[in-house]
Design an enzyme around this catalytic site. Structure first.
Site, short mmCIF file in Angstrom:
data_model
loop_
_atom_site.label_atom_id
_atom_site.label_comp_id
_atom_site.label_asym_id
_atom_site.label_seq_id
_atom_site.Cartn_x
_atom_site.Cartn_y
_atom_site.Cartn_z
N SER A 1 0.83 -1.21 0.00
CA SER A 1 0.00 0.00 0.00
C SER A 1 0.86 1.25 0.00
O SER A 1 1.96 1.26 0.56
CB SER A 1 -0.91 0.00 1.24
OG SER A 1 -1.53 1.25 1.42
N TYR B 1 -2.46 -0.03 10.04
CA TYR B 1 -2.64 -0.62 8.71
C TYR B 1 -1.34 -0.50 7.90
O TYR B 1 -0.85 -1.48 7.33
CB TYR B 1 -3.78 0.07 7.97
CG TYR B 1 -3.88 -0.30 6.51
CD1 TYR B 1 -4.23 -1.60 6.14
CD2 TYR B 1 -3.62 0.62 5.51
CE1 TYR B 1 -4.31 -1.96 4.81
CE2 TYR B 1 -3.70 0.27 4.17
CZ TYR B 1 -4.05 -1.02 3.82
OH TYR B 1 -4.11 -1.38 2.50
#
Length: 339
Positions: free
Chosen positions: A127, A152
């Site tokens: 990501s 995350y």
């Protein structure tokens, strides 16, 4: 080839599985169909895949070690596209254990499955959030990413480190793809475009964070899928010029690679909203709010390394991508319920 796709009922997973099936590959899909967002949307995505004779589906959680071991041993995939994860920056602020379970324990099970079953290549989702507090733009794979600002992001960085370890110790070729704000038809309901469209059709205000002073490298789903599959087809190799004295984070002496996959054309959030207003023919009522914890003001992808590796760089303009999303959204949802 026989390709295992985790998160097959997810946004990116469904699109990747469809393209692999269309070119003649055999696809084994895994998804636990959890309730992080509307399960009926996941069921509808899955419904596009199940009619294919070359598609097999396992309803399973990647964090279930024994079940994953059985699937790998029984299916013996040639390659793996790992897209299943607990997504979302804001959700990680209140549900941290979900990220450790899916993104750390689950990824360990994927690595172990690949290791013990002679998988030729693992391509997995990382990501853009791994860049965290970095302010140098555009983000480059050669930059240090030691300062994540959400759990995350930390789990995604951990995935890259774990993949390197398995590439180094066990000779497993791995390639990580740092996705930049993916959008398009069949998208996730917790993403901005989905939330904005739903609210605007109902005449409700949209929440615009950081008072609209946000910039994102919005990347259209078809471009993401093209990149994922081209990367899957080109097995990671060691970098012959890797210098352990001046280590490059994007490569290694092992068969390990990491690439950005973004549009390379960062767009102000307000321009993104304008594209949606044009596509819907509705002026948004904007509720301007401060920056949210764990968020960043801007993202921008340097995709030069991706272009050199696979001969492709995403380039779909936001105006076209948003219009295609709106066409799908209006067609998929009953206008009466949307309004």
């Amino acid at each position: 080839m026989k390709i295992l796709v985790t998160g097959a009922a997810g946004f990116i997973g469904m699109h990747c599985a469809e393209k692999l099936l269309a070119r003649g590959d055999q696809v084994i899909g895994i998804d636990n169909l959890n309730e992080y967002y509307d399960v009926s949307l996941k069921d509808a995505r899955l419904g596009r895949l199940t009619p294919h004779a070359n598609f097999t589906f396992h309803k399973a959680s990647i964090e279930d070690k024994d079940v994953m071991a059985d699937i790998f041993a029984g299916e013996k995939p040639d390659r793996v596209v790992h897209l299943a994860a607990q997504a979302g920056v804001r959700y990680s602020l209140t549900n941290p254990h979900a990220y450790i379970d899916a993104n750390i324990m689950g990824f360990t099970n994927i690595l172990e499955g690949c290791r013990h079953n002679n998988v030729a290549h693992l391509a997995y989702a990382s990501s853009s959030s791994v860049y965290g507090g970095n302010s140098a733009m555009p983000f480059s794979e050669h930059h240090n990413i030691d300062h994540p600002i959400s759990l995350y992001a930390a789990t995604k960085k951990a995935n890259e480190l774990m993949a390197h370890t398995y590439s180094h110790l066990y000779g497993l070729p791995t390639t990580g793809l740092r996705f930049f704000t993916v959008y398009g038809p069949w998208g996730r309901p917790d993403m901005a475009l989905f939330l904005f469209a739903k609210a605007m059709l109902r005449g409700e205000p949209i929440d615009v964070f950081n008072n609209g002073e946000m910039v994102r490298d919005f990347t259209y789903i078809d471009d993401i899928v093209e990149g994922v599959i081209r990367v899957l087809d080109k097995i990671a190799t060691p970098n012959p010029d890797f210098d352990a004295g001046l280590p490059d984070p994007s490569t290694a002496a092992a068969a390990y690679r990491v690439f950005n996959i973004g549009n390379g054309n960062p767009t102000p959030l307000m321009a993104y909203i304008e594209a949606l207003e044009t596509a819907l023919g509705i002026d948004a009522i904007k509720n301007f709010l401060p920056m949210q914890p764990g968020d960043v003001p801007a993202t921008s992808a340097d995709t030069s390394e991706l272009g050199k590796w696979i001969g492709f760089r995403p380039d779909t303009p936001v105006t076209i991508g948003v219009r295609k999303f709106v066409e799908w959204y209006v067609d998929f949802y009953d206008p009466a319920s949307a309004l």
